[in-house]
Design a protein around this motif. Structure first.
Motif, PDB file in Angstrom:
ATOM      1  N   ARG A 155     -37.491 -87.074   5.751  1.00  0.00           N
ATOM      2  CA  ARG A 155     -38.684 -87.550   6.459  1.00  0.00           C
ATOM      3  C   ARG A 155     -38.857 -89.062   6.430  1.00  0.00           C
ATOM      4  O   ARG A 155     -39.236 -89.657   7.436  1.00  0.00           O
TER       5      ARG A 155
ATOM      6  N   GLY B 214     -54.894 -86.998   4.022  1.00  0.00           N
ATOM      7  CA  GLY B 214     -54.123 -86.654   5.213  1.00  0.00           C
ATOM      8  C   GLY B 214     -53.744 -87.849   6.055  1.00  0.00           C
ATOM      9  O   GLY B 214     -52.603 -87.966   6.513  1.00  0.00           O
ATOM     10  N   ASN B 215     -54.685 -88.773   6.267  1.00  0.00           N
ATOM     11  CA  ASN B 215     -54.406 -89.935   7.112  1.00  0.00           C
ATOM     12  C   ASN B 215     -53.355 -90.849   6.492  1.00  0.00           C
ATOM     13  O   ASN B 215     -52.478 -91.363   7.195  1.00  0.00           O
TER      14      ASN B 215
ATOM     15  N   GLU C 256     -57.883 -83.996   6.949  1.00  0.00           N
ATOM     16  CA  GLU C 256     -57.984 -85.411   6.571  1.00  0.00           C
ATOM     17  C   GLU C 256     -58.367 -85.612   5.107  1.00  0.00           C
ATOM     18  O   GLU C 256     -57.978 -86.608   4.495  1.00  0.00           O
TER      19      GLU C 256
ATOM     20  N   LYS D  85     -49.995 -89.285   6.899  1.00  0.00           N
ATOM     21  CA  LYS D  85     -49.500 -89.398   8.285  1.00  0.00           C
ATOM     22  C   LYS D  85     -48.932 -90.787   8.543  1.00  0.00           C
ATOM     23  O   LYS D  85     -47.875 -90.938   9.168  1.00  0.00           O
ATOM     24  N   LYS D  86     -49.609 -91.807   8.039  1.00  0.00           N
ATOM     25  CA  LYS D  86     -49.109 -93.178   8.209  1.00  0.00           C
ATOM     26  C   LYS D  86     -47.747 -93.358   7.539  1.00  0.00           C
ATOM     27  O   LYS D  86     -46.927 -94.151   7.995  1.00  0.00           O
TER      28      LYS D  86
ATOM     29  N   VAL E 219     -46.715 -86.384   7.335  1.00  0.00           N
ATOM     30  CA  VAL E 219     -47.510 -85.351   7.999  1.00  0.00           C
ATOM     31  C   VAL E 219     -47.447 -85.616   9.498  1.00  0.00           C
ATOM     32  O   VAL E 219     -47.420 -86.772   9.932  1.00  0.00           O
ATOM     33  N   ASP E 220     -47.408 -84.548  10.293  1.00  0.00           N
ATOM     34  CA  ASP E 220     -47.280 -84.708  11.743  1.00  0.00           C
ATOM     35  C   ASP E 220     -48.617 -84.776  12.463  1.00  0.00           C
ATOM     36  O   ASP E 220     -48.741 -85.463  13.471  1.00  0.00           O
ATOM     37  N   GLU E 221     -49.610 -84.062  11.943  1.00  0.00           N
ATOM     38  CA  GLU E 221     -50.921 -84.052  12.606  1.00  0.00           C
ATOM     39  C   GLU E 221     -52.016 -83.953  11.550  1.00  0.00           C
ATOM     40  O   GLU E 221     -51.907 -83.179  10.599  1.00  0.00           O
ATOM     41  N   VAL E 222     -53.066 -84.765  11.723  1.00  0.00           N
ATOM     42  CA  VAL E 222     -54.216 -84.736  10.818  1.00  0.00           C
ATOM     43  C   VAL E 222     -55.420 -84.231  11.597  1.00  0.00           C
ATOM     44  O   VAL E 222     -55.667 -84.648  12.730  1.00  0.00           O
TER      45      VAL E 222
END
Length: 259
Positions: free
Chosen positions: A151, A169-170, A125, A173-174, A178-181
Motif C-alpha cells: 500500500r 480514518g482521515n 472518520e 486515508k491521507k 484507507v480507500d474511503e472515509v
C-alpha cells in the motif's frame, strides 16, 4: 459451525463478521483458526464474488487477544498460533472474491493487518487504526509487513511499524492506507452499496485482474509470513515483550531496555 465469527452468504455476496464483541473482537487462537478455515472454504466457493468483512459491536478488531496471551491457565501457544495467522493471511490474499473491509472503532495490530489485506478499505472518520505491535515489543504479523509495503512502500511502512501511531480514518486515508472515509455509523451501509456496485459490474473481469496482480506476489507473501512467524516466536521471548505485556495489563507506560 464457527464460535467466534459468522459467515453468511446471500447469492453472490458473503459477509464475514468478527463476533467477540465482549472483547472488541480481539483475536484469540480460536478466531485465528476459524478465520483461516473460513477463507479456505471461500477459496473453493465459485458462486460468491464479493466478501464484506466487518466487526460486531464497538470495533472492527482490537488485534490479538493480549489477555489470552498471558492466561496463566491456558496461554496461547505461539508456534501453533503463528501457523493459523499465516494461513488466514495467505487465505485472504488468495481469495477469488473482491474483498471489502468495513471498519468502525478500532482496527489495531492483527485486526489492522486483516483489513489491509482486503481489496477495498472503508473506515469511519473516528475509527482508530494502528499497526501497534511495537507497543508490546512484537513485530507485525498476519502479513502486516507485506500489506503495508503493497500500500505505501517500504520507507513509510517502516516508519508506521516503528511508531505504532494510532490514526483516525482521515489520517489513514491521507497516508494511503484507507480507500474511503465515511461519517460515524456509515461504514456498513457504504460497504453494502459498494458491494452492490461491484456485483452490477463485469465482476469476473475484475476478479481476473486481481488474480493476475496477486498471483505474481505469492512467493514473496509466503516468505514474509515465514519470517514474521520466526521473528514473532523470537520476540515473544524478549525482556521488552514481557515488559510491554506487563505494562499493558497494569495500565502503565512500559520501560523498554532493548533486550
Amino acid at each position: 459451525m464457527f464460535s467466534t465469527i459468522e459467515l453468511t452468504t446471500d447469492g453472490r455476496l458473503a459477509r464475514l463478521t468478527l463476533n467477540r464483541p465482549e472483547a472488541m473482537n480481539a483475536m484469540d487462537d480460536v478466531m485465528m483458526r476459524e478465520l483461516a478455515e473460513a477463507f479456505e472454504s471461500l477459496k473453493e466457493n465459485e458462486e460468491v464474488q464479493v466478501l464484506i468483512i466487518q466487526g460486531e459491536g464497538r470495533a472492527f478488531s482490537a488485534g490479538g487477544d493480549i489477555k489470552k496471551m498471558v492466561d496463566p491457565e491456558k496461554p496461547m501457544d505461539i508456534s501453533t498460533v503463528m501457523v493459523d495467522v499465516s494461513r488466514l493471511a495467505k487465505g485472504l490474499y488468495e481469495l477469488p472474491q473482491i474483498t471489502i473491509a468495513s471498519i468502525h472503532g478500532a482496527a489495531a495490530g492483527l485486526g489492522f493487518s486483516l483489513s489491509l489485506g482486503c481489496d477495498v478499505l472503508i473506515a469511519e472518520e473516528n475509527s482508530k487504526l494502528a499497526m501497534n505491535f511495537i507497543g508490546i515489543g512484537l513485530v507485525p504479523d498476519g502479513a502486516g509487513h507485506f500489506f503495508l509495503k503493497e500500500r505505501i512502500g517500504i520507507p513509510k511502512a517502516k516508519q508506521l511499524i516503528w511508531s505504532g501511531e494510532v490514526m483516525d480514518g482521515n489520517t489513514a486515508k491521507k497516508r494511503g492506507l484507507v480507500d474511503e472515509v465515511v461519517p460515524e455509523g456509515q461504514a456498513a451501509a457504504t460497504a453494502e452499496a459498494l458491494a452492490s456496485q461491484f456485483l452490477a459490474a463485469p465482476i469476473r473481469a475484475m476478479i481476473a485482474s486481481k488474480k493476475i496482480l496477486h498471483e505474481q506476489n505469492l512467493k514473496e507473501l509466503e516468505q514474509v509470513l515465514s519470517m514474521e512467524s520466526k521473528y514473532q516466536v523470537e520476540m515473544r521471548q524478549t525482556e521488552d515483550h514481557l515488559e510491554g505485556i506487563q505494562a499493558f495489563v497494569q495500565k502503565r507506560k512500559p520501560e523498554f531496555a532493548g533486550k
